[in-house]
Design a protein around this motif. Structure first.
Motif, PDB file in Angstrom:
ATOM      1  N   ALA A 135       0.808  -1.250  -0.069  1.00  0.00           N
ATOM      2  CA  ALA A 135      -0.354  -0.075   0.019  1.00  0.00           C
ATOM      3  C   ALA A 135       1.075   1.287   0.242  1.00  0.00           C
ATOM      4  O   ALA A 135       0.778   1.935  -0.389  1.00  0.00           O
ATOM      5  N   ASP A 136       1.991   1.409   0.605  1.00  0.00           N
ATOM      6  CA  ASP A 136       2.848   2.378   0.602  1.00  0.00           C
ATOM      7  C   ASP A 136       3.617   2.497  -0.629  1.00  0.00           C
ATOM      8  O   ASP A 136       3.895   3.612  -1.239  1.00  0.00           O
ATOM      9  N   ASP A 137       3.668   1.695  -1.530  1.00  0.00           N
ATOM     10  CA  ASP A 137       4.413   2.096  -2.274  1.00  0.00           C
ATOM     11  C   ASP A 137       3.249   2.162  -3.697  1.00  0.00           C
ATOM     12  O   ASP A 137       3.459   2.830  -4.496  1.00  0.00           O
ATOM     13  N   GLN A 138       2.063   1.812  -3.038  1.00  0.00           N
ATOM     14  CA  GLN A 138       1.132   2.577  -4.398  1.00  0.00           C
ATOM     15  C   GLN A 138       0.559   4.086  -3.839  1.00  0.00           C
ATOM     16  O   GLN A 138       0.792   4.607  -4.891  1.00  0.00           O
ATOM     17  N   VAL A 139       0.688   4.633  -2.942  1.00  0.00           N
ATOM     18  CA  VAL A 139       0.451   5.590  -2.141  1.00  0.00           C
ATOM     19  C   VAL A 139       1.587   6.320  -2.801  1.00  0.00           C
ATOM     20  O   VAL A 139       2.068   7.346  -3.893  1.00  0.00           O
ATOM     21  N   GLU A 140       3.175   6.110  -2.535  1.00  0.00           N
ATOM     22  CA  GLU A 140       3.800   6.684  -3.388  1.00  0.00           C
ATOM     23  C   GLU A 140       3.992   7.377  -5.308  1.00  0.00           C
ATOM     24  O   GLU A 140       4.326   7.676  -5.477  1.00  0.00           O
ATOM     25  N   ARG A 205      11.057   8.871  -5.638  1.00  0.00           N
ATOM     26  CA  ARG A 205      10.386   8.325  -4.951  1.00  0.00           C
ATOM     27  C   ARG A 205      10.693   8.138  -3.642  1.00  0.00           C
ATOM     28  O   ARG A 205      10.362   7.543  -2.688  1.00  0.00           O
ATOM     29  N   ASN A 206      12.320   8.735  -4.179  1.00  0.00           N
ATOM     30  CA  ASN A 206      12.481   8.120  -2.660  1.00  0.00           C
ATOM     31  C   ASN A 206      12.515   8.998  -0.935  1.00  0.00           C
ATOM     32  O   ASN A 206      11.957  10.143   0.231  1.00  0.00           O
ATOM     33  N   ARG A 207      12.140  10.324  -1.731  1.00  0.00           N
ATOM     34  CA  ARG A 207      11.850  11.771  -1.232  1.00  0.00           C
ATOM     35  C   ARG A 207      10.094  11.783  -0.703  1.00  0.00           C
ATOM     36  O   ARG A 207      10.151  12.274   0.408  1.00  0.00           O
ATOM     37  N   ILE A 208       9.579  10.893  -1.582  1.00  0.00           N
ATOM     38  CA  ILE A 208       8.412  10.666  -1.389  1.00  0.00           C
ATOM     39  C   ILE A 208       8.569  10.188   0.397  1.00  0.00           C
ATOM     40  O   ILE A 208       7.479  10.734   0.891  1.00  0.00           O
ATOM     41  N   ARG A 209       9.026   9.101  -0.047  1.00  0.00           N
ATOM     42  CA  ARG A 209       8.378   7.687   1.132  1.00  0.00           C
ATOM     43  C   ARG A 209       9.547   7.995   2.222  1.00  0.00           C
ATOM     44  O   ARG A 209       8.699   8.602   3.618  1.00  0.00           O
ATOM     45  N   ALA A 210      10.186   9.671   2.521  1.00  0.00           N
ATOM     46  CA  ALA A 210      10.873  10.449   3.687  1.00  0.00           C
ATOM     47  C   ALA A 210      10.189  11.025   4.136  1.00  0.00           C
ATOM     48  O   ALA A 210      10.405  11.172   5.726  1.00  0.00           O
ATOM     49  N   ARG A 211      10.218  11.770   3.709  1.00  0.00           N
ATOM     50  CA  ARG A 211       9.418  12.920   3.685  1.00  0.00           C
ATOM     51  C   ARG A 211       7.734  12.687   4.038  1.00  0.00           C
ATOM     52  O   ARG A 211       6.652  13.920   4.814  1.00  0.00           O
ATOM     53  N   LEU A 212       7.079  12.834   2.843  1.00  0.00           N
ATOM     54  CA  LEU A 212       5.921  12.953   2.939  1.00  0.00           C
ATOM     55  C   LEU A 212       4.276  11.798   3.115  1.00  0.00           C
ATOM     56  O   LEU A 212       4.049  12.093   4.166  1.00  0.00           O
ATOM     57  N   LEU A 213       4.898  10.764   3.048  1.00  0.00           N
ATOM     58  CA  LEU A 213       4.361   9.536   4.220  1.00  0.00           C
ATOM     59  C   LEU A 213       4.373   9.195   5.050  1.00  0.00           C
ATOM     60  O   LEU A 213       3.363   9.653   6.133  1.00  0.00           O
ATOM     61  N   PRO A 214       5.214   9.984   6.011  1.00  0.00           N
ATOM     62  CA  PRO A 214       5.363  10.320   7.229  1.00  0.00           C
ATOM     63  C   PRO A 214       4.227  11.766   7.963  1.00  0.00           C
ATOM     64  O   PRO A 214       3.694  11.511   9.028  1.00  0.00           O
ATOM     65  N   ALA A 215       3.994  12.449   7.038  1.00  0.00           N
ATOM     66  CA  ALA A 215       3.098  13.633   7.517  1.00  0.00           C
ATOM     67  C   ALA A 215       1.935  13.335   7.264  1.00  0.00           C
ATOM     68  O   ALA A 215       0.967  13.928   7.625  1.00  0.00           O
ATOM     69  N   LEU A 216       1.353  12.694   5.930  1.00  0.00           N
ATOM     70  CA  LEU A 216       0.733  11.731   5.510  1.00  0.00           C
ATOM     71  C   LEU A 216      -0.164  11.230   7.049  1.00  0.00           C
ATOM     72  O   LEU A 216      -1.214  11.058   7.076  1.00  0.00           O
ATOM     73  N   GLU A 217       0.603  10.363   7.290  1.00  0.00           N
ATOM     74  CA  GLU A 217       0.137   9.723   8.771  1.00  0.00           C
ATOM     75  C   GLU A 217      -0.250  10.296   9.646  1.00  0.00           C
ATOM     76  O   GLU A 217      -1.378   9.991  10.426  1.00  0.00           O
ATOM     77  N   ALA A 218       0.313  11.261   9.773  1.00  0.00           N
ATOM     78  CA  ALA A 218      -0.038  11.915  10.849  1.00  0.00           C
ATOM     79  C   ALA A 218      -1.440  12.753  10.890  1.00  0.00           C
ATOM     80  O   ALA A 218      -1.840  12.639  11.871  1.00  0.00           O
ATOM     81  N   ALA A 219      -1.331  13.355   9.364  1.00  0.00           N
ATOM     82  CA  ALA A 219      -2.622  13.847   9.252  1.00  0.00           C
ATOM     83  C   ALA A 219      -3.492  13.182   8.566  1.00  0.00           C
ATOM     84  O   ALA A 219      -4.742  13.837   8.987  1.00  0.00           O
ATOM     85  N   PHE A 220      -3.739  12.234   8.298  1.00  0.00           N
ATOM     86  CA  PHE A 220      -4.893  11.488   7.854  1.00  0.00           C
ATOM     87  C   PHE A 220      -3.938   9.993   7.639  1.00  0.00           C
ATOM     88  O   PHE A 220      -4.200   9.135   6.300  1.00  0.00           O
ATOM     89  N   PRO A 221      -4.537   9.316   8.969  1.00  0.00           N
ATOM     90  CA  PRO A 221      -3.589   7.979   9.046  1.00  0.00           C
ATOM     91  C   PRO A 221      -4.841   7.096   8.261  1.00  0.00           C
ATOM     92  O   PRO A 221      -4.474   5.723   8.152  1.00  0.00           O
ATOM     93  N   GLN A 222      -5.521   7.317   7.351  1.00  0.00           N
ATOM     94  CA  GLN A 222      -6.426   6.198   6.807  1.00  0.00           C
ATOM     95  C   GLN A 222      -5.770   6.949   5.959  1.00  0.00           C
ATOM     96  O   GLN A 222      -6.924   6.563   4.484  1.00  0.00           O
ATOM     97  N   PHE A 223      -5.172   7.334   5.111  1.00  0.00           N
ATOM     98  CA  PHE A 223      -4.651   7.624   3.076  1.00  0.00           C
ATOM     99  C   PHE A 223      -3.986   6.368   2.370  1.00  0.00           C
ATOM    100  O   PHE A 223      -4.850   6.874   1.924  1.00  0.00           O
TER     101      PHE A 223
END
Length: 327
Positions: A135-140, A205-223
């Motif tokens: 699922a994380d790969d799909q979001v990326e 893709r690595n910048r998305i994984r390192a920077r955006l996914l943690p922010a999405l997790e904090a703001a929208f847990p069901q992202f």
């Protein structure tokens, strides 16, 4: 945390025998473990050595040792995945990987034996191949498509299943979070290799994984769920656009007749031209290239009007009353 992984694998019912694309990383190691447990004697591991980094030899050795422990046959391919000038390194590596996996899946009963394929004789052709993207790969993938201004086909991201070249291709873990995949594997005491390029933030893709996914997790847990729904809606829209393009091209001809093309609205013209260029000529125009082509078609009211526009890897030209393409 492992229930989501087990539930996804319970739903996975591939045609057998099955090949599992194995890099040696956590995700593909977990998928191989699970498939070997569920389909004993019907699973083969497929490893592609890209030759792009020094650690690649260690990845292959790790995969070989893992397969020996699991009593799973391993097929390996070595490819030259270097990219050409102007080509994306990630896209080039992906193309080489898919072609190598397809060749490995054919076994020695089909298609002959390439010099860069190493496997034991007599292995069967495989009916299916499974990848471990989650699922994380799909979001990326969705975020990467958005960053590039992609249309609905790009926003559809990765399909869970498709068929190509007589093989069923699967991604059974697309609804499982990456952390759940690793938790499942850790619970079995299995180790894995870490690709050092996965933390190199020169890659988008690595910048998305390192920077955006943690922010999405904090703001929208069901992202993960909501992004998956959006990708599914985009995939449905992409199917409708493809069917419309096929119907329009049947009416206007292939190659397209200019007068018949001009009778369509601009949006349908663009949709038909994208489909024609992608399916017939294997090239995809940029938004700017397609816009310029549509402007030229709109102005093409006389026989003397010429068209020669760079599109993808070649040129779209006027040939009599229709369009042609050459590279």
């Amino acid at each position: 945390m492992t229930r989501a992984f087990d539930a996804a694998m319970d739903r996975f019912r591939p045609a057998l025998p099955l090949g599992v694309a194995l890099s040696g990383g956590a995700d593909s190691t977990a998928l191989l473990h699970a498939c070997a447990e569920r389909f004993p004697g019907q699973v083969h591991a497929l490893h592609v050595h890209h030759g792009l980094q020094v650690a690649a030899d260690g990845f292959e050795a790790h995969c070989r040792a893992l397969c020996e422990r699991l009593n799973v046959p391993l097929r390996t391919a070595r490819v030259d995945a270097r990219h050409a000038a102007g080509d994306s390194p990630e896209d080039a590596a992906r193309r080489h990987r898919y072609e190598a996996l397809r060749t490995l899946a054919e076994g020695e009963n089909r298609g002959g034996r390439a010099d860069d394929i190493r496997r034991a004789g007599g292995q069967p052709a495989l009916a299916s191949i499974a990848f471990a993207q989650h699922a994380d790969d799909q979001v990326e993938t969705v975020l990467l498509a958005l960053s590039r201004g992609a249309g609905v086909a790009g926003l559809a991201a990765m399909p869970g299943h498709w068929r190509r070249g007589g093989i069923d291709w699967h991604r059974p873990l697309l609804e499982v979070a990456g952390a759940d995949v690793r938790a499942w594997l850790s619970a079995r005491g299995e180790d894995w290799v870490e690709d050092p390029t996965n933390t190199d933030e020169r890659y988008t893709r690595n910048r998305i994984r390192a920077r955006l996914l943690p922010a999405l997790e904090a703001a929208f847990p069901q992202f993960r769920d909501t992004f998956a729904r959006s990708a599914s809606h985009a995939a449905e829209a992409a199917v409708l656009l493809r069917e419309l393009a096929e119907a329009d091209l049947q009416a206007i001809g292939q190659p397209p007749r200019i007068a018949a093309l001009r009778a369509l609205g601009r949006e349908r013209q663009g949709n038909a031209l994208r489909h024609w260029l992608r399916t017939v000529h294997g090239t995809t125009p940029s938004a700017a290239q397609l816009g310029e082509l549509l402007e030229q078609i709109a102005a093409c009211a006389t026989r003397g009007h010429r068209i020669r526009i760079k599109v993808g890897r070649g040129f779209v030209v006027r040939e009599g009353d229709g369009l042609g393409w050459y590279n």
